[in-house]
Design a protein around this motif. Sequence first.
Motif, PDB file in Angstrom:
ATOM      1  N   SER A 107       0.826  -1.211   0.000  1.00  0.00           N
ATOM      2  CA  SER A 107       0.000   0.000   0.000  1.00  0.00           C
ATOM      3  C   SER A 107       0.859   1.260   0.000  1.00  0.00           C
ATOM      4  N   GLU A 108       0.453   2.212  -0.845  1.00  0.00           N
ATOM      5  CA  GLU A 108       1.167   3.489  -0.893  1.00  0.00           C
ATOM      6  C   GLU A 108       0.706   4.425   0.209  1.00  0.00           C
ATOM      7  N   THR A 109      -0.449   4.134   0.774  1.00  0.00           N
ATOM      8  CA  THR A 109      -0.976   5.024   1.806  1.00  0.00           C
ATOM      9  C   THR A 109      -0.590   4.555   3.204  1.00  0.00           C
ATOM     10  N   ALA A 110       0.246   3.514   3.288  1.00  0.00           N
ATOM     11  CA  ALA A 110       0.686   3.048   4.599  1.00  0.00           C
ATOM     12  C   ALA A 110       1.556   4.119   5.259  1.00  0.00           C
ATOM     13  N   ILE A 111       1.416   4.210   6.581  1.00  0.00           N
ATOM     14  CA  ILE A 111       2.131   5.268   7.309  1.00  0.00           C
ATOM     15  C   ILE A 111       3.531   4.794   7.652  1.00  0.00           C
ATOM     16  N   ASP A 112       4.490   5.657   7.403  1.00  0.00           N
ATOM     17  CA  ASP A 112       5.864   5.372   7.781  1.00  0.00           C
ATOM     18  C   ASP A 112       6.160   6.118   9.079  1.00  0.00           C
ATOM     19  N   VAL A 113       7.136   5.593   9.819  1.00  0.00           N
ATOM     20  CA  VAL A 113       7.461   6.229  11.106  1.00  0.00           C
ATOM     21  C   VAL A 113       7.963   7.660  10.909  1.00  0.00           C
ATOM     22  N   SER A 114       8.561   7.924   9.751  1.00  0.00           N
ATOM     23  CA  SER A 114       9.040   9.291   9.505  1.00  0.00           C
ATOM     24  C   SER A 114       7.883  10.280   9.376  1.00  0.00           C
ATOM     25  N   ASP A 115       6.723   9.761   8.893  1.00  0.00           N
ATOM     26  CA  ASP A 115       5.551  10.641   8.806  1.00  0.00           C
ATOM     27  C   ASP A 115       5.134  11.114  10.199  1.00  0.00           C
ATOM     28  N   ILE A 116       5.213  10.190  11.141  1.00  0.00           N
ATOM     29  CA  ILE A 116       4.773  10.502  12.498  1.00  0.00           C
ATOM     30  C   ILE A 116       5.822  11.339  13.229  1.00  0.00           C
ATOM     31  N   SER A 117       7.078  11.019  12.988  1.00  0.00           N
ATOM     32  CA  SER A 117       8.157  11.706  13.727  1.00  0.00           C
ATOM     33  C   SER A 117       8.114  13.215  13.516  1.00  0.00           C
ATOM     34  N   ALA A 118       7.649  13.598  12.343  1.00  0.00           N
ATOM     35  CA  ALA A 118       7.583  15.042  12.063  1.00  0.00           C
ATOM     36  C   ALA A 118       6.572  15.748  12.953  1.00  0.00           C
ATOM     37  N   HIS A 119       5.704  14.978  13.596  1.00  0.00           N
ATOM     38  CA  HIS A 119       4.655  15.587  14.413  1.00  0.00           C
ATOM     39  C   HIS A 119       4.938  15.517  15.914  1.00  0.00           C
ATOM     40  N   VAL A 120       6.139  15.099  16.263  1.00  0.00           N
ATOM     41  CA  VAL A 120       6.482  15.096  17.698  1.00  0.00           C
ATOM     42  C   VAL A 120       6.604  16.541  18.159  1.00  0.00           C
ATOM     43  N   PRO A 121       5.834  16.934  19.157  1.00  0.00           N
ATOM     44  CA  PRO A 121       5.928  18.330  19.611  1.00  0.00           C
ATOM     45  C   PRO A 121       7.255  18.578  20.322  1.00  0.00           C
ATOM     46  N   HIS A 122       7.844  19.713  20.025  1.00  0.00           N
ATOM     47  CA  HIS A 122       9.129  20.058  20.641  1.00  0.00           C
ATOM     48  C   HIS A 122       8.908  21.237  21.575  1.00  0.00           C
ATOM     49  N   ARG A 123       8.859  20.885  22.820  1.00  0.00           N
ATOM     50  CA  ARG A 123       8.547  21.944  23.795  1.00  0.00           C
ATOM     51  C   ARG A 123       9.750  22.856  24.042  1.00  0.00           C
ATOM     52  N   ASP A 124      10.938  22.308  23.946  1.00  0.00           N
ATOM     53  CA  ASP A 124      12.102  23.202  23.972  1.00  0.00           C
ATOM     54  C   ASP A 124      12.856  23.041  22.646  1.00  0.00           C
ATOM     55  N   SER A 125      13.635  24.024  22.355  1.00  0.00           N
ATOM     56  CA  SER A 125      14.161  24.121  20.992  1.00  0.00           C
ATOM     57  C   SER A 125      15.520  23.459  20.803  1.00  0.00           C
ATOM     58  N   SER A 126      16.053  22.843  21.836  1.00  0.00           N
ATOM     59  CA  SER A 126      17.403  22.281  21.652  1.00  0.00           C
ATOM     60  C   SER A 126      17.345  21.080  20.720  1.00  0.00           C
ATOM     61  N   LEU A 127      18.334  21.001  19.872  1.00  0.00           N
ATOM     62  CA  LEU A 127      18.358  19.952  18.855  1.00  0.00           C
ATOM     63  C   LEU A 127      18.446  18.567  19.486  1.00  0.00           C
ATOM     64  N   GLU A 128      19.208  18.470  20.564  1.00  0.00           N
ATOM     65  CA  GLU A 128      19.406  17.178  21.220  1.00  0.00           C
ATOM     66  C   GLU A 128      18.088  16.646  21.786  1.00  0.00           C
ATOM     67  N   SER A 129      17.351  17.508  22.440  1.00  0.00           N
ATOM     68  CA  SER A 129      16.082  17.061  23.036  1.00  0.00           C
ATOM     69  C   SER A 129      15.072  16.701  21.946  1.00  0.00           C
ATOM     70  N   ARG A 130      15.139  17.394  20.816  1.00  0.00           N
ATOM     71  CA  ARG A 130      14.238  17.058  19.702  1.00  0.00           C
ATOM     72  C   ARG A 130      14.567  15.690  19.127  1.00  0.00           C
ATOM     73  N   LEU A 131      15.861  15.427  19.000  1.00  0.00           N
ATOM     74  CA  LEU A 131      16.271  14.116  18.488  1.00  0.00           C
ATOM     75  C   LEU A 131      15.870  12.996  19.444  1.00  0.00           C
ATOM     76  N   ILE A 132      16.057  13.245  20.732  1.00  0.00           N
ATOM     77  CA  ILE A 132      15.697  12.228  21.730  1.00  0.00           C
ATOM     78  C   ILE A 132      14.193  11.961  21.686  1.00  0.00           C
ATOM     79  N   ALA A 133      13.413  13.031  21.577  1.00  0.00           N
ATOM     80  CA  ALA A 133      11.954  12.866  21.535  1.00  0.00           C
ATOM     81  C   ALA A 133      11.534  12.068  20.303  1.00  0.00           C
ATOM     82  N   SER A 134      12.136  12.350  19.168  1.00  0.00           N
ATOM     83  CA  SER A 134      11.804  11.609  17.940  1.00  0.00           C
ATOM     84  C   SER A 134      12.201  10.144  18.062  1.00  0.00           C
ATOM     85  N   GLU A 135      13.349   9.909  18.667  1.00  0.00           N
ATOM     86  CA  GLU A 135      13.797   8.517  18.855  1.00  0.00           C
ATOM     87  C   GLU A 135      12.875   7.758  19.804  1.00  0.00           C
ATOM     88  N   GLN A 136      12.466   8.415  20.865  1.00  0.00           N
ATOM     89  CA  GLN A 136      11.571   7.760  21.824  1.00  0.00           C
ATOM     90  C   GLN A 136      10.234   7.432  21.170  1.00  0.00           C
TER      91      GLN A 136
END
Lengths: 202, 169
Positions: A107-136
């Motif tokens: 299916s072409e409409t199947a969701i990939d994890v990268s689609d979701i990762s873009a929607h992780v809210p980043h409450r603080d702006s540090s790059l490290e915390s954003r990466l950790i949140a996306s990984e989690q």
Amino acid sequence: MPSHAISSDSFSVTPQAITHQASATPLDDMDAIVATYEQRIFRFHLISIRDRDVAQTLTQDTFVRAWSARSSFRGDCSVLTWLMRIALNLVRDHTRTDRFRFWKKVSETAIDVSDISAHVPHRDSSLESRLIASEQMALVWDSVAKLSDRQRSIFLLRFLEELELSEIANITGLPISTVKTHLYRALATIRTHHNASLKDSI
Amino acid sequence: MNLHLTHEQLCDLILADSSLRASDDSDVVEQHLQACLICSAELKSLRDSLSHFRDASVAYARQEFAQSYAQRSSIAPPQSYLSQPLYWAAAAVLFVAALFPITLHQQQHSAAISAVKATAATPQMESDEALLADIDQKVSADVPSPMEPLADPTDGTTSTTSTSDQRTN
């Protein structure tokens, strides 16, 4: 999807028809029910099946079934619980078929994890915390995919829809203790992946 | 003696469900969390992971729902189709295919009109020529027709009378 619109005309009921019925149910006003719960039912289908088009179809099927079986709604649970029960049965029926396993791969409409990762809210702006949140988030996303159908459904009802255990027991028709057991096992799987990821990072 | 929280104790803390009966050792668990950095760190990390999963899923589902809702309420083709060359190629092929019968029909129509005109003009020309020939014949005659001698009106009756006379005789 596109062609998957829910027509409010198909659910319209004349006032005379309602008065003729012996007992009116909250589901008679299906337009209001759809407006209130459609997004939530769609969300449950989308994250359960991980396919946008299938989620749209199953969302429509949920309300069509609810409309067809509205006379069997006794009011002993909330409308959301009743709709979630229908949605859960539809997901179970869908994931059991071989056709689902095939289309899940192509299916072409199947969701990939990268689609979701873009929607992780980043409450603080540090790059490290954003990466950790996306990984989690990705870790939980992958772990949920490895759960059994029942564990996944119960996990999503608890941690996505934030329903009480008593409501989940009502939806699944299982005792609360069994629901808890499924959640313990689901969390054990997630915890195992979590700890393995921590060890790798160290 | 277990130095850290059991899996069930950790799960109960994560679930934090109001319908769950508070366990007898909840105070002990709280005290352990305050003292043990490993358990508190793992609990925080798990809670954060689940929270990120939920927030991202909700945001993604909201966006997808809005898109599908917009597609349902719009009769125009979706934006993604308009950006695809294949969509435009298919549209061009359909346009040419629709234009072809119209052109063919126009050609057939003009041919039919010219044929009808030709068939309608042929008897007209013949009658005109006949009329002209008749006029020429009358003009070229030696005596004009008004001056021609009248025919004997008794030519036919004479013979009849004689016959009747013979019968009576």
